[in-house]
Write an enzyme that holds these catalytic residues in place. Structure first.
Site, PDB file in Angstrom:
ATOM      1  N   LYS A 115      -2.369   1.484  11.119  1.00 55.69           N
ATOM      2  CA  LYS A 115      -2.084   0.047  11.061  1.00 55.69           C
ATOM      3  C   LYS A 115      -3.055  -0.762  11.908  1.00 55.69           C
ATOM      4  CE  LYS A 115       2.704  -0.174   9.538  1.00 55.69           C
ATOM      5  NZ  LYS A 115       4.055  -0.672   9.809  1.00 55.69           N
ATOM      6  N   LYS A 197       0.783  11.036  -4.058  1.00 55.84           N
ATOM      7  CA  LYS A 197       2.161  10.538  -4.128  1.00 55.84           C
ATOM      8  C   LYS A 197       2.191   9.086  -4.616  1.00 55.84           C
ATOM      9  CE  LYS A 197       5.875   9.527  -1.110  1.00 55.84           C
ATOM     10  NZ  LYS A 197       6.357   9.329   0.226  1.00 55.84           N
ATOM     11  N   LYS A 200       4.211   2.572  -2.743  1.00 55.48           N
ATOM     12  CA  LYS A 200       4.438   1.162  -3.077  1.00 55.48           C
ATOM     13  C   LYS A 200       3.261   0.283  -2.675  1.00 55.48           C
ATOM     14  CE  LYS A 200       7.357   0.443   0.953  1.00 55.48           C
ATOM     15  NZ  LYS A 200       8.726   0.269   1.396  1.00 55.48           N
TER      16      LYS A 200
END
Ligand code: TRP
Length: 331
Positions: A115, A197, A200
């Protein structure tokens, strides 16, 4: 453990962008969970502000997330559903646990490193101590199990280290939580790169099917799913795209892999992809309908939040007073 019942605790980000991977891998199984555990589900708005948010959107997504979980079958009568900032004990305990967490430990968190790269202009202290707030969420409820995705495993391990350290200094304060890493959710892969995977946050919109996509969008995304140059609908090594579509079809219809192979014998990938898209839409259209109804009823949602926060606060207060007493605070 609370009153002899084992506790399951999970935090969910206030984002309406849940994927069919989240649905099939986790949310769909929540109702079975509430038979086994006392379950808490918290919409983590305090965690969300570690990156910049547009206020109106954060508020809207908080309502939407709650409505979506309820629409997916999470019963507010059987589970404690609430919003993190409604229970101030979370941030209170977080301060205390900050004093029992090492700089070095937090520096090693891979999510912090990721992040910080992504938000290089805003590497704030909250982003750094994010895992301490998460540890507070978990430890406040004397949690036994924490169902999370694999990406959160490191945070739960840090939570265990903090609890161990605290319990060594002040015995019998916190229950030691175990992570439960969901299995099947990991098996739903991206439609564009079926070895990865489904996520989102994927930048390729065609790679991900969202619970709230409309029917045409779902069907279009499945039609474009990457497969292979073979033509037979068969589960086999090296056919990652088809294997993934078969898994999805199987999850939505309850059919086994061999039943699916039979059903599509002599048919091509085109027919199969359409069937997967339709099965997905058939399963999720009723969820979307329910979602819209619930979301339109703000008063109901606020009642759920209020009841959940009252219930959560009751348990949280018990742990927090115990912690304060042990530390030597005058209470
Ligand atoms: N950090 C988790 C995520 O990003 C969300 C979360 C916050 C959480 N508090 C939690 C998950 C407590 C499990 C338990 O997905």
């Amino acid at each position: 453990m609370l009153n002899e019942q084992k506790v399951s605790y999970s935090g969910v980000q206030p984002s309406g962008n849940l994927t069919i991977g989240n649905y099939l891998g986790a949310i769909k199984n929540f109702s079975a969970y509430s038979e086994l555990y006392k379950c808490f589900y918290c919409v983590v708005d305090s965690h969300a502000i570690t990156v910049r948010q547009v206020p109106a959107e954060l508020r809207r997504r908080t309502y939407e997330t709650l409505a979506l979980y309820i629409a997916c079958g999470l019963d507010p009568e059987k589970n404690t559903l609430y919003v993190q900032s409604h229970v101030p004990a979370h941030t209170e305990l977080a301060w205390i646990l900050n004093c029992f967490t090492m700089f070095g430990e937090l520096s090693r968190m891979t999510q912090f490193k990721d992040k910080s790269e992504k938000h290089a202009d805003n590497i704030n202290a909250g982003l750094f101590t994010y895992p301490v707030l998460m540890a507070s969420d978990i430890l406040l409820y004397q949690t036994d199990v924490v169902p999370v995705g694999i990406d959160q495993k490191q945070h739960v391990e840090l939570c265990r280290d903090i609890a161990t350290r605290f319990n060594q200094l002040y015995p019998d304060t916190f229950t030691m939580p175990e992570p439960i890493i969901s299995k099947s959710g990991m098996r739903i892969m991206s439609l564009a790169e079926p070895t990865k995977k489904m996520s989102k946050s994927d930048e390729n919109a065609n790679a991900v099917v969202y619970i709230l996509d409309d029917k045409d969008t779902m069907i279009r995304k499945f039609k474009r799913a990457v497969t292979d140059s073979d033509t037979v609908v068969k589960y086999a090594e090296g056919k990652d795209g088809i294997n993934n579509l078969m898994t999805i079809y199987s999850c939505f219809t309850g059919k086994t892999i061999s039943e699916i192979e039979k059903e599509f014998e002599g048919k091509g990938y085109g027919d199969f992809k359409l069937a997967v898209g339709e099965a997905c839409a058939d399963a999720l259209m009723p969820v979307q309908e329910k979602f819209r109804q619930i979301l339109a009823d703000k008063a109901y949602l606020e009642e759920v939040m209020k009841k959940g926060a009252d219930e959560a606060a009751y348990y949280a207060r018990k742990t927090l007073s115990k912690v304060k007493r042990k530390l030597g605070f005058v209470i």
